[in-house]
Design an enzyme around this catalytic site. Structure first.
Site, PDB file in Angstrom:
ATOM      1  N   GLU A  24       0.763  -1.024  -0.045  1.00  0.00           N
ATOM      2  CA  GLU A  24      -0.046  -0.011  -0.189  1.00  0.00           C
ATOM      3  C   GLU A  24       0.867   1.184  -0.051  1.00  0.00           C
ATOM      4  O   GLU A  24       0.382   2.353  -0.184  1.00  0.00           O
ATOM      5  CB  GLU A  24      -0.934  -0.025   1.124  1.00  0.00           C
ATOM      6  CG  GLU A  24      -1.865  -1.140   1.208  1.00  0.00           C
ATOM      7  CD  GLU A  24      -2.499  -1.206   2.546  1.00  0.00           C
ATOM      8  OE1 GLU A  24      -3.718  -1.639   2.407  1.00  0.00           O
ATOM      9  OE2 GLU A  24      -1.887  -0.963   3.532  1.00  0.00           O
ATOM     10  N   GLY A  90     -12.334  -5.259   5.085  1.00  0.00           N
ATOM     11  CA  GLY A  90     -13.238  -6.179   4.525  1.00  0.00           C
ATOM     12  C   GLY A  90     -14.668  -5.474   5.020  1.00  0.00           C
ATOM     13  O   GLY A  90     -14.940  -4.543   5.907  1.00  0.00           O
ATOM     14  N   MET A 195      -7.964  -4.466  11.134  1.00  0.00           N
ATOM     15  CA  MET A 195      -7.089  -4.903  12.194  1.00  0.00           C
ATOM     16  C   MET A 195      -6.275  -3.938  12.962  1.00  0.00           C
ATOM     17  O   MET A 195      -5.547  -4.257  13.924  1.00  0.00           O
ATOM     18  CB  MET A 195      -6.427  -6.078  11.841  1.00  0.00           C
ATOM     19  CG  MET A 195      -7.305  -7.270  11.135  1.00  0.00           C
ATOM     20  SD  MET A 195      -6.353  -8.659  10.802  1.00  0.00           S
ATOM     21  CE  MET A 195      -5.467  -9.438  12.119  1.00  0.00           C
ATOM     22  N   ASP A 219     -12.597  -6.828   0.301  1.00  0.00           N
ATOM     23  CA  ASP A 219     -13.238  -8.134   0.349  1.00  0.00           C
ATOM     24  C   ASP A 219     -14.501  -8.203   1.288  1.00  0.00           C
ATOM     25  O   ASP A 219     -14.762  -6.863   1.908  1.00  0.00           O
ATOM     26  CB  ASP A 219     -12.490  -9.274   1.012  1.00  0.00           C
ATOM     27  CG  ASP A 219     -11.684  -8.743   2.412  1.00  0.00           C
ATOM     28  OD1 ASP A 219     -10.724  -8.443   2.579  1.00  0.00           O
ATOM     29  OD2 ASP A 219     -12.351  -8.798   3.488  1.00  0.00           O
TER      30      ASP A 219
HETATM   31  N1  SAH Z   1      -2.081 -11.401   3.303  1.00  0.00           N
HETATM   32  C1  SAH Z   1      -1.525 -10.401   4.077  1.00  0.00           C
HETATM   33  C2  SAH Z   1      -2.378 -10.316   5.456  1.00  0.00           C
HETATM   34  C3  SAH Z   1      -3.518  -9.536   5.515  1.00  0.00           C
HETATM   35  S1  SAH Z   1      -4.292  -9.404   7.008  1.00  0.00           S
HETATM   36  C4  SAH Z   1       0.137 -10.776   4.237  1.00  0.00           C
HETATM   37  O1  SAH Z   1       0.282 -11.777   3.857  1.00  0.00           O
HETATM   38  O2  SAH Z   1       0.513  -9.829   4.779  1.00  0.00           O
HETATM   39  C5  SAH Z   1      -5.313  -8.209   6.690  1.00  0.00           C
HETATM   40  C6  SAH Z   1      -4.962  -6.876   6.617  1.00  0.00           C
HETATM   41  O3  SAH Z   1      -5.983  -6.054   5.793  1.00  0.00           O
HETATM   42  C7  SAH Z   1      -5.116  -6.147   7.857  1.00  0.00           C
HETATM   43  O4  SAH Z   1      -4.063  -5.152   7.809  1.00  0.00           O
HETATM   44  C8  SAH Z   1      -6.636  -5.583   8.148  1.00  0.00           C
HETATM   45  O5  SAH Z   1      -6.391  -4.378   8.566  1.00  0.00           O
HETATM   46  C9  SAH Z   1      -7.096  -5.802   6.655  1.00  0.00           C
HETATM   47  N2  SAH Z   1      -8.113  -6.411   6.392  1.00  0.00           N
HETATM   48  C10 SAH Z   1      -8.702  -6.642   4.949  1.00  0.00           C
HETATM   49  N3  SAH Z   1      -9.808  -7.295   4.948  1.00  0.00           N
HETATM   50  C11 SAH Z   1      -9.973  -7.651   6.457  1.00  0.00           C
HETATM   51  C12 SAH Z   1     -10.815  -8.774   6.859  1.00  0.00           C
HETATM   52  N4  SAH Z   1     -11.840  -9.328   6.126  1.00  0.00           N
HETATM   53  N5  SAH Z   1     -10.847  -8.834   8.184  1.00  0.00           N
HETATM   54  C13 SAH Z   1      -9.938  -8.252   9.002  1.00  0.00           C
HETATM   55  N6  SAH Z   1      -8.929  -7.444   8.355  1.00  0.00           N
HETATM   56  C14 SAH Z   1      -9.192  -7.161   7.066  1.00  0.00           C
END
Ligand code: SAH
Length: 254
Positions: A24, A90, A195, A219
């Site tokens: 990002e 999300g 998060m 998502d």
């Molecule tokens: N694939 C990533 C992990 C992402 S965790 C990696 O390998 O590093 C998800 C991140 O996106 C977090 O920073 C959270 O704030 C946000 N996020 C997006 N969709 C989310 C969801 N459905 N639930 C919780 N956090 C989500």
């Protein structure tokens, strides 16, 4: 400027632009003037100027503890005058779609529960569950999002409201439905789930520091959340974040 004419970002203090994920932030680092890289506490901080304004760019890492630690470091060590968070989230509310942007009005920790000693979600010692974003900085962020999306990503809608944060990637249709219903019943109808946001909001409240946040919806927090997520961050979210942050800096400089 605020209604009273006070600058949102105090003169001489850099603005922090905080992202959850490295992807990002990439576009912004490429535009940094006079970049200086500092490694501290296992994190990488980029100092420099964007659109003529002093900034510090960094990645919060995922989760509330990491984000709180990063926000504290930005304040204590780098003396930032405000924090702007860009990231993905999300969808929780039915009307929020993938590709939309949510600008936070306030935050709550959906996984904090010290009941029956305190009300559900209430942060002990603060007497409240919800932490508000800074009104003038949030208004500027909203204006920047509207301008950036109208010219480059016209199909995206912008929402303004409550964001729920917790140490869990919500990735199931039943789970997100339960979260939506529980928060709604408890009087906290959230638009999106992520998060980090509520942790940064609490740290900024401790320091009376202006904070604003935007999240692009990656998502629907349902059974395919993990698949939608990776593709989306790479292809869409970083471009949105870059376009919106550049416009925001233009607005703040005026
Ligand atoms: N694939 C990533 C992990 C992402 S965790 C990696 O390998 O590093 C998800 C991140 O996106 C977090 O920073 C959270 O704030 C946000 N996020 C997006 N969709 C989310 C969801 N459905 N639930 C919780 N956090 C989500």
């Amino acid at each position: 400027m605020t209604a009273r004419g006070d600058p949102v970002v105090r003169p001489g203090q850099p603005l922090a632009i905080l992202s959850a994920l490295v992807d990002e932030q990439r576009g912004l680092i490429d535009h940094l003037e006079q970049p200086e890289r500092i490694e501290h506490a296992g994190r990488r901080f980029w100092l420099g100027r964007l659109q003529g304004l002093p900034v510090v760019l960094t990645v919060s890492r995922i989760g509330k503890v990491s984000a709180a630690m990063t926000a504290t470091t930005l304040i204590e060590r780098f003396g930032v005058g405000a924090i702007v968070f860009t990231g993905v989230a999300g969808a929780v509310a039915e009307e929020v779609q993938v590709g939309d942007v949510v600008v936070a009005h306030d935050f709550l920790q959906h996984d904090l529960d010290v009941s029956p000693l305190f009300g559900r979600y209430e942060v002990p010692a603060y007497g409240r569950a919800r932490f508000e974003s800074h009104p003038a900085l949030t208004q500027a962020l909203q204006q920047a999002a509207q301008a950036a999306l109208a010219s480059d990503f016209a199909q995206a809608r912008i929402h303004h409201g409550l964001i729920a944060s917790g140490d869990r990637f919500v990735s199931g249709a039943a789970e997100v439905r339960a979260l939506r219903e529980r928060l709604g019943q408890d009087g906290h109808p959230a638009l999106a789930v992520e998060m980090e946001g509520a942790a940064v909001a609490q740290v900024c409240a401790d320091h009376a520091l202006p904070y604003a946040a935007m999240r692009t919806i990656s998502d629907r927090a349902d059974d395919s959340a993990h698949r939608d997520f990776a593709q989306f961050v790479e292809q869409v979210a970083s471009r949105y974040a870059q376009a919106i942050v550049m416009r925001l800096l233009d607005l703040l400089r005026q």
